[in-house]
Write a protein that holds these residues in place. Structure first.
Motif, PDB file in Angstrom:
ATOM      1  N   PRO A 117      -0.362  40.781   0.550  1.00 39.59           N
ATOM      2  CA  PRO A 117      -0.117  39.784  -0.492  1.00 39.59           C
ATOM      3  C   PRO A 117      -0.447  38.365  -0.008  1.00 39.59           C
ATOM      4  CG  PRO A 117       1.748  41.281  -0.269  1.00 39.59           C
ATOM      5  CD  PRO A 117       0.875  41.491   0.932  1.00 39.59           C
ATOM      6  N   ALA A 118      -0.684  37.473  -0.979  1.00 33.39           N
ATOM      7  CA  ALA A 118      -1.030  36.098  -0.670  1.00 33.39           C
ATOM      8  C   ALA A 118      -0.534  35.198  -1.801  1.00 33.39           C
ATOM      9  CB  ALA A 118      -2.542  35.968  -0.492  1.00 33.39           C
ATOM     10  N   GLY A 119      -0.683  33.885  -1.577  1.00 37.70           N
ATOM     11  CA  GLY A 119      -0.307  32.925  -2.609  1.00 37.70           C
ATOM     12  C   GLY A 119       0.901  32.095  -2.210  1.00 37.70           C
ATOM     13  N   ASP A 120       1.008  30.924  -2.835  1.00 38.82           N
ATOM     14  CA  ASP A 120       2.058  29.970  -2.502  1.00 38.82           C
ATOM     15  C   ASP A 120       3.010  29.731  -3.671  1.00 38.82           C
ATOM     16  OD1 ASP A 120       3.104  28.217  -0.510  1.00 38.82           O
ATOM     17  OD2 ASP A 120       2.364  26.513  -1.681  1.00 38.82           O
ATOM     18  N   PHE A 121       2.832  30.493  -4.755  1.00 43.85           N
ATOM     19  CA  PHE A 121       3.669  30.314  -5.947  1.00 43.85           C
ATOM     20  C   PHE A 121       4.960  31.111  -5.749  1.00 43.85           C
ATOM     21  CE2 PHE A 121       4.819  31.208 -10.419  1.00 43.85           C
ATOM     22  CZ  PHE A 121       4.773  29.932 -10.941  1.00 43.85           C
ATOM     23  N   SER A 122       5.856  30.542  -4.978  1.00 43.18           N
ATOM     24  CA  SER A 122       7.091  31.246  -4.628  1.00 43.18           C
ATOM     25  C   SER A 122       8.202  30.242  -4.374  1.00 43.18           C
ATOM     26  CB  SER A 122       6.883  32.107  -3.373  1.00 43.18           C
ATOM     27  OG  SER A 122       8.111  32.653  -2.925  1.00 43.18           O
ATOM     28  N   LEU A 123       9.396  30.568  -4.797  1.00 41.69           N
ATOM     29  CA  LEU A 123      10.540  29.700  -4.497  1.00 41.69           C
ATOM     30  C   LEU A 123      10.796  29.623  -3.001  1.00 41.69           C
ATOM     31  CD1 LEU A 123      12.924  31.951  -3.899  1.00 41.69           C
ATOM     32  CD2 LEU A 123      13.162  31.911  -6.370  1.00 41.69           C
ATOM     33  N   HIS A 124      10.328  30.613  -2.251  1.00 42.31           N
ATOM     34  CA  HIS A 124      10.469  30.539  -0.794  1.00 42.31           C
ATOM     35  C   HIS A 124       9.666  29.381  -0.217  1.00 42.31           C
ATOM     36  CE1 HIS A 124      11.961  34.915  -0.001  1.00 42.31           C
ATOM     37  NE2 HIS A 124      12.642  34.287  -0.936  1.00 42.31           N
ATOM     38  N   SER A 125       8.555  29.042  -0.878  1.00 42.21           N
ATOM     39  CA  SER A 125       7.717  27.937  -0.411  1.00 42.21           C
ATOM     40  C   SER A 125       8.219  26.595  -0.903  1.00 42.21           C
ATOM     41  CB  SER A 125       6.275  28.146  -0.897  1.00 42.21           C
ATOM     42  OG  SER A 125       5.750  29.365  -0.422  1.00 42.21           O
ATOM     43  N   HIS A 126       9.094  26.597  -1.898  1.00 41.07           N
ATOM     44  CA  HIS A 126       9.593  25.346  -2.489  1.00 41.07           C
ATOM     45  C   HIS A 126      11.104  25.461  -2.723  1.00 41.07           C
ATOM     46  CE1 HIS A 126       5.354  24.409  -3.136  1.00 41.07           C
ATOM     47  NE2 HIS A 126       5.222  25.616  -3.679  1.00 41.07           N
ATOM     48  N   VAL A 328     -13.117  34.919  16.200  1.00 39.22           N
ATOM     49  CA  VAL A 328     -12.979  35.196  17.630  1.00 39.22           C
ATOM     50  C   VAL A 328     -13.384  33.980  18.456  1.00 39.22           C
ATOM     51  CG1 VAL A 328     -13.708  36.704  19.529  1.00 39.22           C
ATOM     52  CG2 VAL A 328     -13.403  37.648  17.221  1.00 39.22           C
ATOM     53  N   SER A 329     -14.492  33.345  18.039  1.00 39.40           N
ATOM     54  CA  SER A 329     -14.971  32.172  18.786  1.00 39.40           C
ATOM     55  C   SER A 329     -15.844  31.326  17.876  1.00 39.40           C
ATOM     56  CB  SER A 329     -15.755  32.611  20.028  1.00 39.40           C
ATOM     57  OG  SER A 329     -16.916  33.334  19.646  1.00 39.40           O
ATOM     58  N   GLY A 330     -16.110  30.100  18.314  1.00 38.69           N
ATOM     59  CA  GLY A 330     -16.986  29.208  17.578  1.00 38.69           C
ATOM     60  C   GLY A 330     -16.223  28.267  16.659  1.00 38.69           C
ATOM     61  N   ASP A 331     -16.979  27.363  16.040  1.00 35.36           N
ATOM     62  CA  ASP A 331     -16.394  26.346  15.155  1.00 35.36           C
ATOM     63  C   ASP A 331     -16.911  26.530  13.734  1.00 35.36           C
ATOM     64  OD1 ASP A 331     -15.046  25.102  17.290  1.00 35.36           O
ATOM     65  OD2 ASP A 331     -16.907  24.057  17.850  1.00 35.36           O
ATOM     66  N   VAL A 332     -16.005  26.381  12.771  1.00 38.37           N
ATOM     67  CA  VAL A 332     -16.373  26.421  11.355  1.00 38.37           C
ATOM     68  C   VAL A 332     -15.697  25.241  10.660  1.00 38.37           C
ATOM     69  CG1 VAL A 332     -16.539  28.942  11.355  1.00 38.37           C
ATOM     70  CG2 VAL A 332     -14.413  27.847  10.611  1.00 38.37           C
ATOM     71  N   GLU A 333     -16.257  24.860   9.521  1.00 37.59           N
ATOM     72  CA  GLU A 333     -15.615  23.879   8.646  1.00 37.59           C
ATOM     73  C   GLU A 333     -15.128  24.640   7.418  1.00 37.59           C
ATOM     74  OE1 GLU A 333     -17.791  20.317   7.880  1.00 37.59           O
ATOM     75  OE2 GLU A 333     -16.743  19.942   5.993  1.00 37.59           O
ATOM     76  N   MET A 334     -13.816  24.637   7.202  1.00 41.16           N
ATOM     77  CA  MET A 334     -13.236  25.413   6.090  1.00 41.16           C
ATOM     78  C   MET A 334     -12.594  24.460   5.084  1.00 41.16           C
ATOM     79  SD  MET A 334     -10.504  28.589   6.148  1.00 41.16           S
ATOM     80  CE  MET A 334      -9.277  27.719   7.109  1.00 41.16           C
ATOM     81  N   ASN A 335     -13.039  24.518   3.845  1.00 39.62           N
ATOM     82  CA  ASN A 335     -12.445  23.749   2.742  1.00 39.62           C
ATOM     83  C   ASN A 335     -11.921  24.744   1.712  1.00 39.62           C
ATOM     84  OD1 ASN A 335     -13.166  21.059   3.708  1.00 39.62           O
ATOM     85  ND2 ASN A 335     -15.276  21.705   3.347  1.00 39.62           N
ATOM     86  N   HIS A 336     -10.663  25.110   1.842  1.00 37.66           N
ATOM     87  CA  HIS A 336     -10.108  26.141   0.969  1.00 37.66           C
ATOM     88  C   HIS A 336      -9.245  25.510  -0.120  1.00 37.66           C
ATOM     89  CE1 HIS A 336      -5.960  25.937   2.568  1.00 37.66           C
ATOM     90  NE2 HIS A 336      -6.557  25.619   3.716  1.00 37.66           N
ATOM     91  N   ASN A 337      -8.785  26.347  -1.026  1.00 40.41           N
ATOM     92  CA  ASN A 337      -7.936  25.894  -2.130  1.00 40.41           C
ATOM     93  C   ASN A 337      -6.566  26.564  -2.106  1.00 40.41           C
ATOM     94  OD1 ASN A 337      -9.710  24.065  -3.625  1.00 40.41           O
ATOM     95  ND2 ASN A 337     -11.001  25.873  -3.910  1.00 40.41           N
ATOM     96  N   GLY A 338      -6.040  26.768  -0.919  1.00 38.97           N
ATOM     97  CA  GLY A 338      -4.685  27.300  -0.812  1.00 38.97           C
ATOM     98  C   GLY A 338      -4.600  28.783  -0.545  1.00 38.97           C
ATOM     99  N   GLY A 339      -5.734  29.447  -0.339  1.00 39.63           N
ATOM    100  CA  GLY A 339      -5.714  30.898  -0.162  1.00 39.63           C
ATOM    101  C   GLY A 339      -5.368  31.356   1.238  1.00 39.63           C
ATOM    102  N   ILE A 340      -4.979  30.455   2.102  1.00 44.11           N
ATOM    103  CA  ILE A 340      -4.613  30.825   3.467  1.00 44.11           C
ATOM    104  C   ILE A 340      -3.478  29.910   3.913  1.00 44.11           C
ATOM    105  CG2 ILE A 340      -6.312  29.281   4.520  1.00 44.11           C
ATOM    106  CD1 ILE A 340      -6.760  31.468   6.661  1.00 44.11           C
ATOM    107  N   LEU A 341      -2.553  30.460   4.689  1.00 43.27           N
ATOM    108  CA  LEU A 341      -1.397  29.696   5.141  1.00 43.27           C
ATOM    109  C   LEU A 341      -1.702  28.963   6.445  1.00 43.27           C
ATOM    110  CD1 LEU A 341       1.357  32.414   4.522  1.00 43.27           C
ATOM    111  CD2 LEU A 341       0.682  30.541   3.003  1.00 43.27           C
TER     112      LEU A 341
END
Length: 365
Positions: A117-126, A328-341
């Motif tokens: 499961p995923a997402g931030d729409f939870s009273l646990h988060s607020h 595992v290794s290397g550099d990335v630039e990540m611009n997400h919209n909340g799909g990862i904690l």
């Protein structure tokens, strides 16, 4: 052999491991009709496992349609306080493909793949002292998950809950909501329908939520943490209403069914360029033992597909988290919209759909 010995459910919870979405399928154990064109599908995991999630989160189901997998994201209606199964309650809208396929093809005993499961729409988060849940139609599902959790774990919580539907028979979970209203001493439940019908008697609220009704339903709404879920027009109306009333919108949270999680089919890998461009960087997919090349403006998901590596993905905009992989290794630039904690990022996970390489990269895919 009985159910207990077959699945070894007589073990303690702390002797079990949580469900691993990358290794285990879900098995359907129950299907219930909730309202017209609305069903609840309940799942358990392969083997002896339990589900760790927050009330209000969602999962992405991989539906095996004949012409290719279809990824669909659904909010969980179950509560993590009952951890041996999870459930989604889904409505077949006009023109729906995935949900209609579920209605027509999924039966008890069927097994499918899922992510989350995923997402931030939870009273646990607020966390807050008082809540106001506002929903319409199938937007009740994350509210039901949170109410079930509160009933099990914190029944004295101060909650105002408004659920709207077109007709009385369209009110999902009506009987259970009314039962919770009797059990939870500080739950103020309001059910509202747009119009009466010939199928069911109705003596409750009729009409629409508006600026005049809002303070009547929850006089102290400005003091509450507000969660809203339903059709886009409904949530826009609620946002505008609260804004005009001077509500602190930092305490407003919504889960949109219209976010870009429209059916996305797994596409066939594109042909890899014969000669990498001058600025292309090497990308290694460790689990597949495959190497590819990608430009700085390409996502790792695009590069993976070009290399013939399948990374499950649904929304492809950094919302649902289905394409989460470990770097595992290397550099990335990540611009997400909340799909990862944040803690997942600290553990080395990234979302392939919205991560672009900034060096040679190796990921677990």
């Amino acid at each position: 052999m009985n159910a207990l010995t077959e699945f070894r459910l007589n073990r303690h919870l702390d002797e079990m491991v949580p469900w691993n979405d990358r290794q285990q399928l879900l098995e359907i154990i129950d299907i219930v009709d909730e309202a017209p064109e609305v069903k609840t599908f309940t799942f358990r995991a392969d083997g002896q496992t339990w589900f760790r999630y927050k009330p209000g989160q969602f999962v992405t189901l991989e539906l095996p349609l004949p012409d290719g997998p279809l990824m669909r994201t659904y909010t969980l209606s179950s509560s993590p306080s009952r951890p041996f199964s999870i459930a989604v309650t889904v409505k077949a809208q006009g023109g729906s493909v995935g949900t209609r396929w579920m209605f027509n093809h999924l039966t008890v005993g069927a097994r499918i793949r899922a992510f989350g499961p995923a997402g931030d729409f939870s009273l646990h988060s607020h966390p807050a002292a008082k809540y106001f849940f506002i929903s319409a139609g199938s937007g009740i599902t994350p509210m039901m998950s949170m109410l079930r959790w509160l009933n099990d774990c914190a029944p004295a919580t101060d909650v105002a809950c408004l659920n709207c539907a077109r007709r009385p028979e369209d009110l999902i979970f009506r009987e259970e909501l009314e039962l919770l209203g009797q059990r939870m001493p500080r739950l103020a439940l309001t059910l509202m329908v747009k119009g009466r019908s010939m199928r069911e008697n109705w003596f409750g609220h009729v009409g629409r939520l508006d600026a005049a009704r809002l303070p009547l339903l929850a006089p102290d709404f400005r003091d509450r943490e507000i969660f809203c879920c339903g059709p886009d027009a409904f949530m826009r109306s609620v946002r505008e209403m609260l804004g005009a009333a001077g509500f602190d919108m930092a305490r407003y949270h919504e889960e949109s069914f219209a976010m870009p999680v429209a059916p996305v089919r797994e596409t066939a890998p594109a042909a890899a360029p014969a000669v990498p461009s001058a600025d292309a960087m090497q990308i290694r997919f460790a689990l597949s033992d495959v190497e590819g090349f990608g430009a700085p403006d390409e996502s790792l998901l695009t590069i993976a597909r070009a290399a013939g590596v399948r990374i499950p993905a649904a929304c492809e905009s950094g919302l649902c988290g289905t394409c989460k992989v470990k770097k595992v290794s290397g550099d990335v630039e990540m611009n997400h919209n909340g799909g990862i904690l944040d803690e997942e990022i600290e553990e080395g996970f990234i979302l392939a759909c919205c991560s672009q390489p900034r060096s040679a990269v190796e990921i677990e895919a």
